[in-house]
Design a protein around this motif. Structure first.
Motif, PDB file in Angstrom:
ATOM      1  N   SER A  43       3.991 -10.482   6.805  1.00  8.21           N
ATOM      2  CA  SER A  43       4.240 -11.782   6.179  1.00  8.21           C
ATOM      3  C   SER A  43       4.692 -11.678   4.735  1.00  8.21           C
ATOM      4  CB  SER A  43       2.970 -12.638   6.223  1.00  8.21           C
ATOM      5  OG  SER A  43       1.902 -11.966   5.554  1.00  8.21           O
ATOM      6  N   ALA A  44       4.674 -10.454   4.158  1.00  8.73           N
ATOM      7  CA  ALA A  44       5.028 -10.295   2.746  1.00  8.73           C
ATOM      8  C   ALA A  44       6.482 -10.632   2.529  1.00  8.73           C
ATOM      9  CB  ALA A  44       4.722  -8.885   2.287  1.00  8.73           C
ATOM     10  N   SER A  45       6.775 -11.267   1.393  1.00  6.35           N
ATOM     11  CA  SER A  45       8.162 -11.645   1.068  1.00  6.35           C
ATOM     12  C   SER A  45       8.738 -10.787  -0.039  1.00  6.35           C
ATOM     13  CB  SER A  45       8.220 -13.121   0.641  1.00  6.35           C
ATOM     14  OG  SER A  45       7.377 -13.348  -0.476  1.00  6.35           O
ATOM     15  N   ALA A  64      -3.053  -1.869  12.124  1.00  2.00           N
ATOM     16  CA  ALA A  64      -3.526  -3.169  11.640  1.00  2.00           C
ATOM     17  C   ALA A  64      -2.391  -4.178  11.513  1.00  2.00           C
ATOM     18  CB  ALA A  64      -4.216  -2.999  10.295  1.00  2.00           C
ATOM     19  N   GLY A  65      -1.169  -3.778  11.884  1.00  2.00           N
ATOM     20  CA  GLY A  65      -0.044  -4.702  11.846  1.00  2.00           C
ATOM     21  C   GLY A  65       0.784  -4.653  10.583  1.00  2.00           C
ATOM     22  N   TRP A  66       0.416  -3.790   9.629  1.00  2.00           N
ATOM     23  CA  TRP A  66       1.245  -3.633   8.439  1.00  2.00           C
ATOM     24  C   TRP A  66       2.497  -2.851   8.831  1.00  2.00           C
ATOM     25  CZ3 TRP A  66      -0.728  -3.573   2.889  1.00  2.00           C
ATOM     26  CH2 TRP A  66      -1.805  -4.460   2.736  1.00  2.00           C
ATOM     27  N   GLN A  67       3.590  -3.136   8.174  1.00  2.00           N
ATOM     28  CA  GLN A  67       4.855  -2.515   8.544  1.00  2.00           C
ATOM     29  C   GLN A  67       5.368  -1.621   7.422  1.00  2.00           C
ATOM     30  OE1 GLN A  67       7.799  -5.007  10.442  1.00  2.00           O
ATOM     31  NE2 GLN A  67       6.279  -6.596  10.856  1.00  2.00           N
ATOM     32  N   ALA A  73       0.841  -1.194   0.000  1.00  2.00           N
ATOM     33  CA  ALA A  73       0.000   0.000   0.000  1.00  2.00           C
ATOM     34  C   ALA A  73       0.876   1.244   0.000  1.00  2.00           C
ATOM     35  CB  ALA A  73      -0.923   0.019   1.217  1.00  2.00           C
ATOM     36  N   GLN A  74       0.503   2.207  -0.831  1.00  2.00           N
ATOM     37  CA  GLN A  74       1.157   3.512  -0.866  1.00  2.00           C
ATOM     38  C   GLN A  74       0.282   4.490  -0.112  1.00  2.00           C
ATOM     39  OE1 GLN A  74       1.189   5.434  -4.675  1.00  2.00           O
ATOM     40  NE2 GLN A  74       2.881   6.785  -4.157  1.00  2.00           N
ATOM     41  N   VAL A  75       0.824   5.139   0.915  1.00  2.00           N
ATOM     42  CA  VAL A  75       0.041   6.040   1.756  1.00  2.00           C
ATOM     43  C   VAL A  75       0.723   7.397   1.820  1.00  2.00           C
ATOM     44  CG1 VAL A  75      -0.766   4.100   3.158  1.00  2.00           C
ATOM     45  CG2 VAL A  75       1.212   5.438   3.915  1.00  2.00           C
ATOM     46  N   GLU A  76      -0.052   8.401   2.213  1.00  2.00           N
ATOM     47  CA  GLU A  76       0.524   9.726   2.444  1.00  2.00           C
ATOM     48  C   GLU A  76       1.145   9.762   3.828  1.00  2.00           C
ATOM     49  OE1 GLU A  76      -0.738  14.471   2.536  1.00  2.00           O
ATOM     50  OE2 GLU A  76      -2.265  12.913   2.253  1.00  2.00           O
ATOM     51  N   ALA A  77       2.388  10.186   3.908  1.00  2.00           N
ATOM     52  CA  ALA A  77       3.098  10.232   5.187  1.00  2.00           C
ATOM     53  C   ALA A  77       2.381  11.154   6.165  1.00  2.00           C
ATOM     54  CB  ALA A  77       4.530  10.720   4.969  1.00  2.00           C
TER      55      ALA A  77
END
Length: 324
Positions: free
Chosen positions: A316-318, A178-181, A163-167
């Motif tokens: 978990s993404a590789s 949500a646990g995304w890093q 995901a691309q987000v605005e800082a």
């Protein structure tokens, strides 16, 4: 005397003859009128100070006639920053939506205001912008459901979600919660500039340096490549894509042995001349925040930062390691 009836304390402000030509906000007394609380009526005027003389201040609002204000009626006031150019007033979501024109082979699916992006036939490493969800705006469903939709979209294509987000945005906080890093690399600024101003500054820079080089321009629809130097391995090269009245620049490279000879400005100017013929008025590009030389180059030409982007992936993404 009750506070509501006490006249305002006039004359205490940061204005004076020194603000002529600057944008100011002025709070003034409307003599003979009563405000909502029963006290003196006040109003604000925002605009450019045209003059300050003979007991009067003249302010030109963004629209309408100039406003003449007696200095004795000024309650407060101060200079304010210039109004941002229209291109800087667009949202981060709308600005990022313009970046899709650089890749013709990217599948896109809306998820509310979000956009799911995936290259059909990638060559080499996966590009983050072309293979990530533009997560800006309202996804049109509860956040957990939006995350599930993102993961399902990329799973269906054999890709890890990104995901691309605005800082600094609320959505960035939601992804983290949500646990995304956050990826430790790839943070970038989206820079914007006026095409007309860039062409002037690049033309002037070329005249100062005396740099000359033959440029080959290859145009395919709304995309173009400018190359300087003969052969299949050019000394300098850059790419551009036009979307409406915006043009995106990317892929600027210069042979290390031929740097500081004006080749970069030469190929960029060729692309901007072509883009202007297509009706482009605003130029944009991404530059990573850990590339100070690149940022300095573009800022010297007149680009300014609109916003900063970051990328988030599930732990978990590789394909998208948090630590490169």
């Amino acid at each position: 005397m009750p506070d509501a009836q006490r006249p305002p304390d006039l004359g205490r402000h940061l204005l004076g003859p020194h603000v002529v030509g600057q944008r100011v906000v002025v709070r003034r007394l409307l003599r003979g009128r009563t405000g909502p609380s029963g006290g003196p009526a006040l109003t604000d005027v925002l605009g450019v100070c045209l003059s300050w003389a003979e007991g009067t201040c003249v302010v030109q609002p963004a629209s309408g006639e100039p406003v003449r204000i007696a200095l004795a009626d000024i309650v407060s006031g101060k200079p304010v920053p210039p109004r941002p150019a229209p291109r800087l007033r667009v949202s981060a979501r709308d600005a990022e939506a313009r970046t899709g024109g650089l890749w013709a082979t990217v599948d896109r699916e809306p998820l509310g205001a979000w956009e799911l992006r995936s290259e059909r036939e990638p060559t080499g490493r996966l590009l983050k912008r072309a293979n990530s969800c533009l997560a800006m705006g309202d996804p049109g469903r509860p956040f957990p459901e939006a995350l599930a939709a993102v993961e399902a979209f990329y799973a269906g294509r054999g890709r890890d979600p990104l995901a691309q987000v605005e800082a600094g945005s609320a959505l960035e906080e939601s992804f983290a919660a949500a646990g995304w890093q956050r990826l430790s690399y790839g943070e970038s600024e989206l820079l914007l500039a006026s095409v007309a101003r860039l062409r002037r500054s690049l033309t002037e820079a070329g005249a100062r340096t005396g740099a000359t080089a033959d440029v080959e321009l290859t145009v395919t629809g709304a995309r173009a490549v400018a190359s300087a130097g003969a052969g299949c391995d050019p000394l300098a090269e850059a790419r551009a894509g036009v979307d409406g009245d915006w043009v995106g620049l990317h892929g600027l490279t210069v042979d290390p042995a031929h740097r500081r000879r004006g080749l970069a400005t030469t190929v960029v100017l060729a692309l901007l001349d072509w883009a202007a013929e297509q009706g482009a008025m605003t130029a944009w590009l991404h530059v990573e925040t850990d590339n100070p030389d690149g940022r300095a180059f573009w800022e010297a030409l007149g680009f300014v930062t609109h916003h900063t982007c970051r990328y988030y992936a599930p732990s978990s993404a590789s394909a998208w390691p948090v630590n490169r």
